[in-house]
Design an enzyme around this catalytic site. Structure first.
Site, PDB file in Angstrom:
ATOM      1  N   HIS A  48       0.842  -1.200   0.000  1.00  0.00           N
ATOM      2  CA  HIS A  48       0.000   0.000   0.000  1.00  0.00           C
ATOM      3  C   HIS A  48       0.874   1.245   0.000  1.00  0.00           C
ATOM      4  O   HIS A  48       1.678   1.447   0.899  1.00  0.00           O
ATOM      5  CB  HIS A  48      -0.928   0.004   1.225  1.00  0.00           C
ATOM      6  N   TYR A  81      -9.515   5.770   6.860  1.00  0.00           N
ATOM      7  CA  TYR A  81      -9.683   6.161   8.263  1.00  0.00           C
ATOM      8  C   TYR A  81     -10.700   7.288   8.273  1.00  0.00           C
ATOM      9  O   TYR A  81     -10.462   8.332   7.656  1.00  0.00           O
ATOM     10  CB  TYR A  81      -8.375   6.684   8.841  1.00  0.00           C
ATOM     11  N   PRO A  88      -4.989   0.917  18.456  1.00  0.00           N
ATOM     12  CA  PRO A  88      -4.662   0.409  17.119  1.00  0.00           C
ATOM     13  C   PRO A  88      -4.702   1.448  15.998  1.00  0.00           C
ATOM     14  O   PRO A  88      -4.363   1.134  14.854  1.00  0.00           O
ATOM     15  CB  PRO A  88      -5.716  -0.679  16.885  1.00  0.00           C
ATOM     16  N   LYS A 141       0.347   0.292  15.007  1.00  0.00           N
ATOM     17  CA  LYS A 141       1.712   0.178  15.527  1.00  0.00           C
ATOM     18  C   LYS A 141       1.953  -1.011  16.461  1.00  0.00           C
ATOM     19  O   LYS A 141       3.096  -1.288  16.839  1.00  0.00           O
ATOM     20  CB  LYS A 141       2.087   1.466  16.298  1.00  0.00           C
ATOM     21  N   TYR A 199       3.746   6.748  10.045  1.00  0.00           N
ATOM     22  CA  TYR A 199       2.889   5.620   9.691  1.00  0.00           C
ATOM     23  C   TYR A 199       3.711   4.478   9.090  1.00  0.00           C
ATOM     24  O   TYR A 199       3.478   3.302   9.403  1.00  0.00           O
ATOM     25  CB  TYR A 199       1.788   6.049   8.712  1.00  0.00           C
TER      26      TYR A 199
HETATM   27  P1  FAD Z   1       0.784 -11.460  21.931  1.00  0.00           P
HETATM   28  O1  FAD Z   1       0.322 -11.526  20.540  1.00  0.00           O
HETATM   29  O2  FAD Z   1      -0.184 -11.087  22.999  1.00  0.00           O
HETATM   30  O3  FAD Z   1       1.415 -12.872  22.279  1.00  0.00           O
HETATM   31  C1  FAD Z   1       1.757 -13.240  23.593  1.00  0.00           C
HETATM   32  C2  FAD Z   1       1.695 -14.752  23.700  1.00  0.00           C
HETATM   33  O4  FAD Z   1       2.108 -15.131  25.007  1.00  0.00           O
HETATM   34  C3  FAD Z   1       0.279 -15.284  23.519  1.00  0.00           C
HETATM   35  O5  FAD Z   1       0.290 -16.318  22.562  1.00  0.00           O
HETATM   36  C4  FAD Z   1      -0.103 -15.773  24.910  1.00  0.00           C
HETATM   37  O6  FAD Z   1      -0.977 -16.900  24.862  1.00  0.00           O
HETATM   38  C5  FAD Z   1       1.238 -16.120  25.505  1.00  0.00           C
HETATM   39  N1  FAD Z   1       1.275 -16.035  26.981  1.00  0.00           N
HETATM   40  C6  FAD Z   1       0.686 -15.140  27.792  1.00  0.00           C
HETATM   41  N2  FAD Z   1       0.953 -15.381  29.064  1.00  0.00           N
HETATM   42  C7  FAD Z   1       1.753 -16.472  29.080  1.00  0.00           C
HETATM   43  C8  FAD Z   1       2.373 -17.207  30.106  1.00  0.00           C
HETATM   44  N3  FAD Z   1       2.220 -16.863  31.400  1.00  0.00           N
HETATM   45  N4  FAD Z   1       3.119 -18.290  29.780  1.00  0.00           N
HETATM   46  C9  FAD Z   1       3.282 -18.641  28.465  1.00  0.00           C
HETATM   47  N5  FAD Z   1       2.720 -17.966  27.444  1.00  0.00           N
HETATM   48  C10 FAD Z   1       1.972 -16.889  27.749  1.00  0.00           C
HETATM   49  N6  FAD Z   1      -2.242  -4.293  16.493  1.00  0.00           N
HETATM   50  C11 FAD Z   1      -2.313  -3.670  15.334  1.00  0.00           C
HETATM   51  O7  FAD Z   1      -1.282  -3.181  14.853  1.00  0.00           O
HETATM   52  N7  FAD Z   1      -3.514  -3.622  14.650  1.00  0.00           N
HETATM   53  C12 FAD Z   1      -4.656  -4.193  15.159  1.00  0.00           C
HETATM   54  O8  FAD Z   1      -5.709  -4.145  14.529  1.00  0.00           O
HETATM   55  C13 FAD Z   1      -4.620  -4.823  16.380  1.00  0.00           C
HETATM   56  N8  FAD Z   1      -5.720  -5.383  16.939  1.00  0.00           N
HETATM   57  C14 FAD Z   1      -5.619  -5.991  18.149  1.00  0.00           C
HETATM   58  C15 FAD Z   1      -6.747  -6.543  18.753  1.00  0.00           C
HETATM   59  C16 FAD Z   1      -6.673  -7.136  20.020  1.00  0.00           C
HETATM   60  C17 FAD Z   1      -7.915  -7.729  20.657  1.00  0.00           C
HETATM   61  C18 FAD Z   1      -5.427  -7.167  20.703  1.00  0.00           C
HETATM   62  C19 FAD Z   1      -5.332  -7.792  22.084  1.00  0.00           C
HETATM   63  C20 FAD Z   1      -4.313  -6.615  20.097  1.00  0.00           C
HETATM   64  C21 FAD Z   1      -4.397  -6.020  18.828  1.00  0.00           C
HETATM   65  N9  FAD Z   1      -3.275  -5.470  18.195  1.00  0.00           N
HETATM   66  C22 FAD Z   1      -3.356  -4.857  17.025  1.00  0.00           C
HETATM   67  C23 FAD Z   1      -1.982  -5.502  18.795  1.00  0.00           C
HETATM   68  C24 FAD Z   1      -1.116  -6.611  18.222  1.00  0.00           C
HETATM   69  O9  FAD Z   1      -1.911  -7.722  17.914  1.00  0.00           O
HETATM   70  C25 FAD Z   1      -0.078  -6.934  19.255  1.00  0.00           C
HETATM   71  O10 FAD Z   1       0.736  -5.787  19.415  1.00  0.00           O
HETATM   72  C26 FAD Z   1       0.776  -8.150  18.943  1.00  0.00           C
HETATM   73  O11 FAD Z   1      -0.008  -9.305  19.025  1.00  0.00           O
HETATM   74  C27 FAD Z   1       1.926  -8.250  19.936  1.00  0.00           C
HETATM   75  O12 FAD Z   1       2.543  -9.481  19.830  1.00  0.00           O
HETATM   76  P2  FAD Z   1       3.206 -10.160  21.097  1.00  0.00           P
HETATM   77  O13 FAD Z   1       3.792 -11.432  20.584  1.00  0.00           O
HETATM   78  O14 FAD Z   1       4.079  -9.189  21.782  1.00  0.00           O
HETATM   79  O15 FAD Z   1       2.002 -10.454  22.093  1.00  0.00           O
HETATM   80  C1  PHB Z   2      -6.346  -3.939  10.483  1.00  0.00           C
HETATM   81  O1  PHB Z   2      -6.369  -4.201   9.275  1.00  0.00           O
HETATM   82  O2  PHB Z   2      -6.715  -4.754  11.339  1.00  0.00           O
HETATM   83  C2  PHB Z   2      -5.893  -2.602  10.924  1.00  0.00           C
HETATM   84  C3  PHB Z   2      -5.353  -1.729   9.987  1.00  0.00           C
HETATM   85  C4  PHB Z   2      -4.940  -0.477  10.397  1.00  0.00           C
HETATM   86  C5  PHB Z   2      -5.080  -0.107  11.715  1.00  0.00           C
HETATM   87  C6  PHB Z   2      -5.597  -0.980  12.641  1.00  0.00           C
HETATM   88  C7  PHB Z   2      -6.020  -2.242  12.236  1.00  0.00           C
HETATM   89  O3  PHB Z   2      -4.696   1.143  12.092  1.00  0.00           O
END
Ligand code: FAD
Ligand code: PHB
Length: 389
Positions: A72, A200, A292, A296, A384
Site C-alpha cells: 500500500h 480512516y 490500534p 503500531k 505511519y
Molecule cells: P501477543 O500476541 O499477545 O502474544 C503473547 C503470547 O504469550 C500469547 O500467545 C499468549 O498466549 C502467551 N502467553 C501469555 N501469558 C503467558 C504465560 N504466562 N506463559 C506462556 N505464554 C503466555 N495491532 C495492530 O497493529 N492492529 C490491530 O488491529 C490490532 N488489533 C488488536 C486486537 C486485540 C484484541 C489485541 C489484544 C491486540 C491487537 N493489536 C493490534 C496488537 C497486536 O496484535 C499486538 O501488538 C501483537 O499481538 C503483539 O505481539 P506479542 O507477541 O508481543 O504479544
Molecule cells: C487492520 O487491518 O486490522 C488494521 C489496519 C490499520 C489499523 C488498525 C487495524 O490502524
C-alpha cells in the site's frame, strides 16, 4: 533441560525472536500457554512496516508474505465531508504492506517446526527465577508435571497479561497508562474490500476504519462505547453503522455479507519502564500497548525484537554486552515515539464523550492542517510507515 534463551510466549514477538536466533545458531525454547490453533485464530494486526518485513525476510520467512502481501502506497483520511489521501511513497519513499498477523504467525510456526525448533504448548504456571543473576531458570507445568529450564537469558514475549512484566519488582518498575473512553468493534467478512486503500474516517457518529486482508477478505471497525457487548451487534446493525460513518461514495459501493469474526477491543496506551531487569528482557505487548489507530502494535513488537536479537547476537558471537546493557533505553526511545503517534492519531480521528465545541474545532483544524500542509503529511507518513530502527 538447558538452553541459551527461554522465550515466554509464542505470539509473533516470541516466534520471530526464536526464528532469528536460530539463524544465528543461538538456541532457544518457546513456552506458550495456549495451543497453536488458539494463537492462530486470533485476528489482530494487519499492516506491516518495512522494518517488520525486513525482519521476516532475515528470519527466512518472507517468501509467502512477499508473494501474497499487498503493498500500500498510501491511505485515505475522511472527515468533515471530504476525503484526502496521504501518499506514503511520495512523502517518504516507503510503502507499507497488508499481511495479517494470523499469516505472520502461521509462517513463523511453520518455519519453526520445519527447523525442529522447540515450542512447548499448554504451559501453566510459568515462573521466572533468579533473573538478576547470571544463572536464571524458568519453571512451568504441562499436564500437571513440573519442568525446569536453565538458561542464560529470558525473553518475556508473553503479551499484556503475561507473567514476565510482573516479575520485575514494583520498586523498580514504572507504568504509564491512558485508557480511552471507547473501544473498537471489529468484523472480518468474506467480501471484497470497499477500496484499494485503507479509509480512516472521523464522522459525527464516531470513528470508522475500512481495512482488508486480501481481495476477498475485508476488515472493518467502528468506534463503540466500552459498555457495548459483541452479542448486541447484529451483522445488519454493524453494516448500517459503518455506512453512516464512511464517505457516501464508499457507503454506496460497500459490499456486505455475513461476518466471520466479530470482537470488541478496548483502546489503551501503556508503557512499562525499564524493559529489562537483569537477564530478563520484555518485548512487544508485554512491555507496551498502543491504541490500534496507527497500526503500531505488531510493528513496535518487531522493533523490540530487532534490538534484542542484535544484542544477543553481539553477546554470543562478538563477546560484547553493549547491546544487552542498552536494550531498554534503545527500545523505549522508539516505543515512546510510536506511542505519541498512536495517541495523536487516536485523538485526531475519534469522537470523545466529553469533547467540547472548542475541542471539536481543534480536531477539525488539525485535520485541515494535515490536508493542506506538505510538512504535516510528511510527518504523518514518516510515522505511519515506521521510524527507523
Ligand atoms: P501477543 O500476541 O499477545 O502474544 C503473547 C503470547 O504469550 C500469547 O500467545 C499468549 O498466549 C502467551 N502467553 C501469555 N501469558 C503467558 C504465560 N504466562 N506463559 C506462556 N505464554 C503466555 N495491532 C495492530 O497493529 N492492529 C490491530 O488491529 C490490532 N488489533 C488488536 C486486537 C486485540 C484484541 C489485541 C489484544 C491486540 C491487537 N493489536 C493490534 C496488537 C497486536 O496484535 C499486538 O501488538 C501483537 O499481538 C503483539 O505481539 P506479542 O507477541 O508481543 O504479544
Ligand atoms: C487492520 O487491518 O486490522 C488494521 C489496519 C490499520 C489499523 C488498525 C487495524 O490502524
Amino acid at each position: 533441560m538447558r538452553t541459551q534463551v527461554v522465550i515466554v510466549g509464542g505470539g509473533p514477538s516470541g516466534l520471530l525472536l526464536s526464528q532469528l536466533l536460530l539463524k544465528s545458531g543461538i538456541e532457544s525454547i518457546v513456552l506458550e500457554r495456549k495451543t497453536k490453533d488458539y494463537v492462530l485464530s486470533r485476528i489482530r494486526a494487519g499492516i506491516l512496516e518495512q522494518g517488520m518485513l525486513n525482519l521476516m525476510r532475515e528470519a527466512g520467512v518472507g517468501d509467502r508474505m512477499d508473494a501474497e502481501g499487498f503493498v500500500h502506497d498510501g491511505t485515505l483520511i475522511a472527515a468533515n465531508n471530504e476525503t484526502f489521501r496521504i501518499d506514503f511513497v511520495q512523502r517518504t519513499g516507503t510503502p507499507v504492506m497488508v499481511y495479517g498477523q494470523t499469516e505472520v504467525t502461521r509462517d513463523l510456526y511453520e518455519a519453526r517446526e520445519k527447523a525442529g525448533g522447540k515450542i512447548v504448548f499448554n504451559t501453566d504456571g510459568v515462573v521466572i527465577h533468579d533473573a538478576k543473576t547470571d544463572a536464571p531458570y524458568v519453571t512451568y507445568t504441562v499436564d500437571g508435571t513440573e519442568h525446569r529450564i536453565d538458561c542464560d537469558f529470558v525473553a518475556g514475549c508473553d503479551g499484556f497479561h503475561g507473567v514476565s512484566r510482573k516479575t520485575i519488582p514494583d520498586s523498580v518498575r514504572s507504568e504509564y497508562e491512558k485508557i480511552y473512553p471507547f473501544g473498537w468493534l471489529g468484523v472480518l467478512s468474506e467480501t471484497p474490500p470497499v477500496d484499494d486503500e485503507l479509509i480512516y474516517a472521523n464522522s459525527p457518529r464516531g470513528f470508522a476504519l475500512c481495512s482488508m486482508r486480501n481481495a476477498n477478505l475485508s476488515r472493518y471497525y467502528v468506534q463503540c462505547p466500552l459498555t457495548d457487548h459483541v452479542d448486541d451487534w447484529t451483522d445488519a446493525a454493524f453494516w448500517d453503522e459503518l455506512k453512516r460513518r464512511i464517505p457516501e461514495e464508499a457507503a454506496d459501493k460497500l459490499i456486505t455479507g455475513p461476518t466471520i469474526e466479530k470482537s470488541i477491543a478496548p483502546l489503551r496506551s501503556f508503557v512499562t519502564e525499564p524493559m529489562q531487569w537483569g537477564r530478563l528482557f520484555l518485548c512487544g505487548d508485554a512491555a507496551h500497548i498502543v491504541p490500534p489507530t496507527g497500526a503500531k502494535g505488531l510493528n513496535t513488537a518487531a522493533s523490540d525484537i530487532h534490538y534484542l536479537y542484535h544484542a544477543l547476537k553481539e553477546h554470543y558471537l562478538e563477546g560484547s554486552d553493549e547491546g544487552i546493557d542498552g536494550y531498554s533505553q534503545k527500545a523505549l526511545l522508539r516505543i515512546w515515539k510510536a506511542e505519541r503517534f498512536s495517541w495523536w492519531m487516536t485523538n485526531l480521528l475519534h469522537r470523545f464523550p466529553d469533547q467540547s465545541d472548542f475541542d471539536l474545532k481543534m480536531q477539525q483544524a488539525q485535520i485541515a492542517f494535515l490536508r493542506d500542509s506538505d510538512a504535516a503529511q510528511t510527518v504523518m507518513a514518516e510515522n505511519y510507515v515506521g521510524l527507523p530502527y
